[in-house]
Motif scaffolding. Structure first.
Motif, PDB file in Angstrom:
ATOM      1  N   HIS A  39      53.794  51.074  60.869  1.00  0.00           N
ATOM      2  CA  HIS A  39      54.089  50.056  59.873  1.00  0.00           C
ATOM      3  C   HIS A  39      52.787  49.658  59.181  1.00  0.00           C
ATOM      4  O   HIS A  39      51.706  49.821  59.738  1.00  0.00           O
ATOM      5  CB  HIS A  39      54.699  48.854  60.591  1.00  0.00           C
ATOM      6  N   TYR A  40      52.909  49.144  57.963  1.00  0.00           N
ATOM      7  CA  TYR A  40      51.719  48.701  57.249  1.00  0.00           C
ATOM      8  C   TYR A  40      52.149  47.659  56.225  1.00  0.00           C
ATOM      9  O   TYR A  40      53.317  47.550  55.883  1.00  0.00           O
ATOM     10  CB  TYR A  40      51.008  49.874  56.559  1.00  0.00           C
ATOM     11  N   HIS A  41      51.185  46.896  55.748  1.00  0.00           N
ATOM     12  CA  HIS A  41      51.478  45.838  54.785  1.00  0.00           C
ATOM     13  C   HIS A  41      50.564  46.010  53.584  1.00  0.00           C
ATOM     14  O   HIS A  41      49.371  46.240  53.745  1.00  0.00           O
ATOM     15  CB  HIS A  41      51.240  44.464  55.408  1.00  0.00           C
ATOM     16  N   VAL A  42      51.130  45.854  52.387  1.00  0.00           N
ATOM     17  CA  VAL A  42      50.313  46.080  51.192  1.00  0.00           C
ATOM     18  C   VAL A  42      49.918  44.754  50.536  1.00  0.00           C
ATOM     19  O   VAL A  42      50.541  43.718  50.738  1.00  0.00           O
ATOM     20  CB  VAL A  42      51.031  46.998  50.172  1.00  0.00           C
ATOM     21  N   TYR A  43      48.857  44.859  49.768  1.00  0.00           N
ATOM     22  CA  TYR A  43      48.211  43.709  49.124  1.00  0.00           C
ATOM     23  C   TYR A  43      48.601  43.627  47.651  1.00  0.00           C
ATOM     24  O   TYR A  43      48.099  42.777  46.924  1.00  0.00           O
ATOM     25  CB  TYR A  43      46.693  43.903  49.282  1.00  0.00           C
ATOM     26  N   ILE A  44      49.475  44.512  47.208  1.00  0.00           N
ATOM     27  CA  ILE A  44      49.812  44.614  45.783  1.00  0.00           C
ATOM     28  C   ILE A  44      50.311  43.261  45.257  1.00  0.00           C
ATOM     29  O   ILE A  44      51.204  42.643  45.840  1.00  0.00           O
ATOM     30  CB  ILE A  44      50.862  45.726  45.545  1.00  0.00           C
ATOM     31  N   GLY A  45      49.714  42.830  44.168  1.00  0.00           N
ATOM     32  CA  GLY A  45      50.065  41.542  43.571  1.00  0.00           C
ATOM     33  C   GLY A  45      49.036  40.461  43.861  1.00  0.00           C
ATOM     34  O   GLY A  45      49.086  39.374  43.281  1.00  0.00           O
ATOM     35  N   GLN A  46      48.110  40.744  44.782  1.00  0.00           N
ATOM     36  CA  GLN A  46      47.122  39.736  45.175  1.00  0.00           C
ATOM     37  C   GLN A  46      45.685  40.163  44.819  1.00  0.00           C
ATOM     38  O   GLN A  46      44.727  39.515  45.224  1.00  0.00           O
ATOM     39  CB  GLN A  46      47.237  39.481  46.689  1.00  0.00           C
ATOM     40  N   GLU A  47      45.561  41.250  44.060  1.00  0.00           N
ATOM     41  CA  GLU A  47      44.227  41.819  43.806  1.00  0.00           C
ATOM     42  C   GLU A  47      43.302  40.837  43.095  1.00  0.00           C
ATOM     43  O   GLU A  47      42.088  40.837  43.335  1.00  0.00           O
ATOM     44  CB  GLU A  47      44.344  43.103  42.979  1.00  0.00           C
ATOM     45  N   ALA A  48      43.862  39.994  42.218  1.00  0.00           N
ATOM     46  CA  ALA A  48      43.007  39.060  41.471  1.00  0.00           C
ATOM     47  C   ALA A  48      42.594  37.856  42.313  1.00  0.00           C
ATOM     48  O   ALA A  48      41.847  36.995  41.857  1.00  0.00           O
ATOM     49  CB  ALA A  48      43.714  38.589  40.201  1.00  0.00           C
ATOM     50  N   THR A  49      43.089  37.809  43.547  1.00  0.00           N
ATOM     51  CA  THR A  49      42.583  36.805  44.486  1.00  0.00           C
ATOM     52  C   THR A  49      41.431  37.394  45.295  1.00  0.00           C
ATOM     53  O   THR A  49      40.312  36.891  45.278  1.00  0.00           O
ATOM     54  CB  THR A  49      43.689  36.337  45.457  1.00  0.00           C
ATOM     55  N   GLY A  50      41.711  38.468  46.005  1.00  0.00           N
ATOM     56  CA  GLY A  50      40.730  39.011  46.938  1.00  0.00           C
ATOM     57  C   GLY A  50      39.465  39.509  46.265  1.00  0.00           C
ATOM     58  O   GLY A  50      38.358  39.278  46.773  1.00  0.00           O
ATOM     59  N   VAL A  51      39.609  40.183  45.127  1.00  0.00           N
ATOM     60  CA  VAL A  51      38.422  40.785  44.512  1.00  0.00           C
ATOM     61  C   VAL A  51      37.437  39.716  44.016  1.00  0.00           C
ATOM     62  O   VAL A  51      36.276  39.731  44.425  1.00  0.00           O
ATOM     63  CB  VAL A  51      38.823  41.801  43.423  1.00  0.00           C
ATOM     64  N   PRO A  52      37.833  38.781  43.168  1.00  0.00           N
ATOM     65  CA  PRO A  52      36.855  37.762  42.762  1.00  0.00           C
ATOM     66  C   PRO A  52      36.391  36.880  43.919  1.00  0.00           C
ATOM     67  O   PRO A  52      35.218  36.487  43.979  1.00  0.00           O
ATOM     68  CB  PRO A  52      37.591  36.929  41.705  1.00  0.00           C
ATOM     69  N   ALA A  53      37.278  36.588  44.848  1.00  0.00           N
ATOM     70  CA  ALA A  53      36.895  35.712  45.970  1.00  0.00           C
ATOM     71  C   ALA A  53      35.810  36.363  46.813  1.00  0.00           C
ATOM     72  O   ALA A  53      34.765  35.749  47.091  1.00  0.00           O
ATOM     73  CB  ALA A  53      38.126  35.406  46.828  1.00  0.00           C
ATOM     74  N   ILE A  54      36.042  37.593  47.201  1.00  0.00           N
ATOM     75  CA  ILE A  54      35.110  38.254  48.130  1.00  0.00           C
ATOM     76  C   ILE A  54      33.787  38.583  47.432  1.00  0.00           C
ATOM     77  O   ILE A  54      32.732  38.608  48.074  1.00  0.00           O
ATOM     78  CB  ILE A  54      35.817  39.471  48.773  1.00  0.00           C
ATOM     79  N   SER A  55      33.845  38.748  46.097  1.00  0.00           N
ATOM     80  CA  SER A  55      32.595  39.042  45.377  1.00  0.00           C
ATOM     81  C   SER A  55      31.622  37.858  45.428  1.00  0.00           C
ATOM     82  O   SER A  55      30.436  38.020  45.160  1.00  0.00           O
ATOM     83  CB  SER A  55      32.898  39.411  43.923  1.00  0.00           C
TER      84      SER A  55
END
Lengths: 342, 322
Positions: A39-55
Motif C-alpha cells: 500500500h502507499y499514499h500519494v501527496y498529489i494536490g498538496q505540492e504547493a504546501t510541501g515545496v515552499p514550506a520545506i524550502s
C-alpha cells in the motif's frame, strides 16, 4: 499567488512540484502494472504546501513525516531513484528496503522518522525540539502530518509539552480533506473532529495557530516564514493548518490518474473527464503555480515545457535505477535490530 | 569492598551519569517511587535544574518526547513510575522507539532509557503492579534490563544509558533496602548473566526481586543438603544463554522463577531456550514458578498467593529433585 522570490528559486520550486507530481503518477502506473506490491499514499494536490514550506528550512533542521511522505522527501532534495528503490524494497533504497513507502526517512536530509502510526511523530518531533533547545543548537523540528492525526491522543499530549516548555517545533498540519466527500459517497474519509477549525485545538494549548490555503504557494511561504522566524527567535511552538482539496484520483484506496499532468492543462482542462474537471481547473496546485508563473511574467510556457520534459527524463532514469537495484541479501533481515554497543 | 544500600547505589549511578555526560537528561523523577529514598534524589534535581524535567501526566507524550530527543542527540532517561503505566506509552515505546533503527535501515538511533518499577509491591492491585518485561521481550529492538543487587543497579543503569539502543530499565521497589558490595570503579555490561550462588544440584534462574526469594530458598535448602545454583540473567535482551547453559550442564535440573504471568512469560521463554539448546542435558522437566494468570488482587493474602513465593519455589525445587 506565487511567493516573492527570485525567478531561479521560483523555477526550482516549480521543478520540485512537477517532480513530486510525476513521481507519483509514475508510481501509480507501476502499481497498476503490478510491478510492486504493498500500500502507499500519494501527496498529489498538496505540492504547493510541501515545496515552499520545506524550502524555508535550514539544512540541519530535523524533519518528521508520515506515511504520506514522498512529497516531503522530494521537496527536501531527495533522490527519486532511491525513494522509488525503497518503495520497491530494493537495496539502494534510502532505508535499504526495510522501510518502504510509509517509512522512507533519509537521515542525510534531516528526516528522523516517517511514522505510519497516525499522530506518532508529534511526540517524537516535540522531543527533537527538546533536544535542540537543550543543546541550544539553533535547529528547529518540523512535524508534517495530516488532519487525521489530530484525532489521536498523542497529539494533545505533544501540544501540552511543547507549549509548557516553549519548544522550537513547527506543526504543519496538511488538511487535505477540504470539501472531502467522505464515506457518504464512497470516498476516503478525512478527519472526524469535534473541533473545527482545527486551529482551535493547538490554540487551546496556547500555541499560535493559523490556517492558510495550501494550494497558494505564496500564502504558504508567508505563513511558514513568519512562524519559522518566531520559532527560531525562541517563541515556542507554532501550528499551521494548510487546506487543500482532495484529488479526485484518491477517491478510492487505490489511486487512479484521471489525467496525466502536462503544462497545457494549466490553461485548458477541456480534455479532462467532466466529472473531475473542476479539480484540475480550480484546485490543482501544480497547474495553478505554472499558470501564475506565466501570468506574472516570471516564465513562459516554453520554459515550463523544457522544465517538465527534464523532470520526466529524471523520473524515467529513476525508474530504471530503482528496478535495476537488487533486493537486499536475506541476511539483511537480521541486521539493524540493535546498534552495536562498545 | 564497600557496602551500599541498593537505593544508595542507584542514586550514585544517577549522580555520576549527570556529572559525566551532559547529554543525559532525566524526564520524570520518581526513580525511588514514594519511598523515603526519593529525598536523596531531590539533591540531583537541585544540582541540575535544567536537566531534570517534570512532565505532565502524559506517558505517551513524554516517552515519545524522550525518544525523539534521543534521535536528535540526547541520552534521556525517562521515568514511567510503575510498569503498569508503560501501557499508556506503548505506541511510542514499541512502535516508534523499538522500530526506528531497523525501519530506517540503520540510519537513525534512539538511545533512550525507559525506567519503571515493576511487580507485586504490596497493595498495588491490578493497575499498579505490572511486570511488562515478557510483553517487551516479544518486541524486537528493545534491550531489557532487570537489576537485583546494589552493584548491578549501578552498573546496569550506567550501561543502559551508554547503550546505543532503546533500553527498558525495570526496577523493583522491594529491592531498595537490600545491601551489598559495590566496587568504586565498576562496569556491568548488558548481556552478562551472574551466578549469584554456586551449587551442584539444581539451577534456579530468576531476576529482580524474585532472585532474592530464590537466594533465600537456596540457603534454607542448603541446610537439608540440597545445593542450589542461582543464576541471574540480569538482562533479558541481550540474553546470556551461555552462562545459563553452563549451569544447566552442571546440574541437569532447572527451576525458573519470575514475576511475570505464567503464559508466554519470561520463565516460558527461558525454559524454551534451555530445552532447544540442551534437552539432552536435562534430567527432568523444567519447572516454572511465575505469577498466576490472573489480574493482580489487592488483598494481601491473595496478592501473596498469586506471586512466586518462597513456598512455591521450594516445592518446585523438591519436585525437580524428585
Amino acid at each position: 499567488m506565487i511567493p516573492a522570490l527570485p525567478k531561479t528559486q521560483l523555477l526550482a520550486q516549480c521543478r520540485k512540484m512537477l517532480l513530486v507530481r510525476h513521481f507519483e503518477e509514475a508510481l501509480i502506473g507501476l502499481h497498476h502494472e503490478g510491478r510492486f506490491r504493498g500500500h502507499y499514499h500519494v501527496y498529489i494536490g498538496q505540492e504547493a504546501t510541501g515545496v515552499p514550506a520545506i524550502s524555508l528550512l535550514q539544512p540541519d533542521d530535523l524533519l518528521f513525516s508520515t506515511h504520506r511522505n514522498h512529497g516531503h522527501i522530494l521537496a527536501r532534495g531527495g533522490d527519486p531513484g532511491r525513494l522509488l528503490a525503497e518503495i520497491l524494497g530494493r537495496r539502494d533504497g534510502y532505508n535499504r528496503g526495510k522501510g518502504g513507502s510509509f517509512h522512507t526517512s533519509p537521515r542525510e536530509l534531516g528526516f528522523l522518522q516517517c511514522s505510519g502510526v497516525v499522530g506518532g511523530i508529534l511526540p517524537l518531533g516535540t522531543g527533537a525540539a527538546y533536544a535542540a533547545k537543550s543543546r541550544a543548537s539553533g535547529q528547529i523540528a518540523v512535524c508534517l502530518f495530516g488532519d487525521g492525526a489530530l484525532e489521536e491522543g498523542a497529539v494533545p499530549e505533544a501540544f501540552n509539552l511543547a507549549s509548557l516548555w516553549k519548544l522550537p517545533v513547527l506543526y504543519l498540519c496538511e488538511n487535505n480533506g477540504k470539501y472531502g466527500a467522505g464515506n457518504a459517497v464512497g470516498a476516503m474519509q478525512s478527519s472526524t473532529m469535534a473541533v473545527y477549525p482545527l486551529t482551535d485545538l493547538p490554540a487551546a494549548y496556547k500555541i499560535p495557530a493559523v490556517q492558510v490555503d495550501g494550494t497558494d504557494a505564496a500564502a504558504v511561504h508567508e505563513a511558514l516564514n513568519e512562524s519559522i522566524e518566531a520559532i527560531r527567535s525562541g517563541g515556542g511552538p507554532r501550528f499551521i493548518e494548510t487546506l487543500s482539496v482532495r484529488w479526485p484520483g484518491s477517491e478510492t484506496n487505490w489511486p487512479v490518474v484521471k489525467a496525466p499532468t502536462a503544462v497545457d492543462l494549466a490553461w485548458d482542462v477541456s480534455g479532462i473527464p467532466e466529472d473531475v474537471r473542476a479539480w484540475y481547473r480550480d484546485s490543482d496546485p501544480v497547474l495553478r503555480f505554472m499558470r501564475e508563473l506565466v501570468e506574472s511574467g516570471q516564465a513562459d510556457k516554453a520554459e515550463l515545457e523544457t522544465l517538465n520534459r527534464s523532470v520526466l527524463d529524471q523520473i524515467n532514469a529513476a525508474v530504471d535505477f530503482a528496478f535495476d537495484s537488487p533486493y537486499p541479501e536475506l541476511s539483511e533481515a537480521e541486521t539493524d535490530v540493535f546498534a552495536e554497543n562498545r | 569492598m564497600r557496602q551500599l544500600a541498593y537505593h544508595e547505589a542507584k542514586l550514585e549511578a544517577l549522580r555520576e551519569l549527570m556529572e559525566e555526560d551532559d547529554r543525559v537528561y532525566l524526564i520524570g523523577g520518581t526513580f525511588f517511587s514514594l519511598s523515603p529514598h526519593r529525598l536523596g534524589f531531590a539533591a540531583v534535581e537541585k544540582a541540575y535544574p535544567d536537566r531534570v524535567a517534570a512532565p505532565p501526566i502524559s506517558e505517551l507524550g513524554f516517552c515519545g518526547l524522550a525518544t525523539g530527543a534521543a534521535m536528535a542527540g540526547l541520552r534521556p532517561v525517562v521515568d514511567l513510575t510503575t510498569g503498569s503505566f508503560l501501557f499508556e506509552a506503548w505506541p511510542q515505546v514499541c512502535n516508534e522507539a523499538a522500530n526506528v533503527l531497523y525501519m530506517s535501515g540503520g540510519q537513525v538511533r534512539a538511545p533512550v532509557v525507559f525506567h519503571m518499577l515493576h511487580g507485586l509491591r504490596g497493595g498495588g492491585a491490578a493497575q499498579h503492579s505490572a511486570s511488562p518485561q515478557a510483553m517487551l521481550w516479544n518486541c524486537p529492538g528493545l534491550e531489557i534490563v532487570l537489576p537485583s543487587s546494589p552493584r548491578d543497579v549501578k552498573g546496569l543503569l550506567k550501561s543502559a544509558v551508554a547503550s546505543e539502543n532503546p533500553t527498558v530499565f525495570i526496577d523493583h521497589s522491594g529491592l531498595f533496602d537490600t545491601e551489598g558490595p559495590v566496587p568504586e570503579a565498576d562496569h556491568v555490561p548488558l548481556g552478562q548473566a551472574d551466578v549469584k550462588r554456586a551449587g551442584a544440584d539444581v539451577t534456579l534462574i530468576g531476576t529482580s526481586l524474585a532472585l532474592h526469594r530464590a537466594l533465600g530458598v537456596a540457603e534454607v535448602l542448603a541446610r537439608e543438603g540440597i545445593d542450589v545454583e542461582v543464576v541471574d540473567p540480569r538482562t533479558l535482551v541481550p540474553f546470556d544463554l551461555d552462562t545459563v547453559m553452563a549451569s544447566v550442564e552442571k546440574t541437569g535440573r532447572v527451576v525458573v522463577v519470575d514475576e511475570t504471568h505464567q503464559s508466554c512469560g519470561v520463565a516460558a521463554e527461558i525454559a524454551a531456550r534451555i530445552v532447544e539448546t540442551g534437552f539432552d542435558k536435562l534430567k527432568g522437566p523444567i519447572r516454572r514458578v511465575a505469577t498466576l494468570d490472573v489480574p493482580v488482587p489487592y488483598s494481601q493474602p491473595l496478592e501473596e498467593h498469586i506471586g512466586p513465593s518462597e513456598g512455591r519455589i521450594t516445592a518446585a525445587i523438591r519436585e525437580s529433585i524428585g
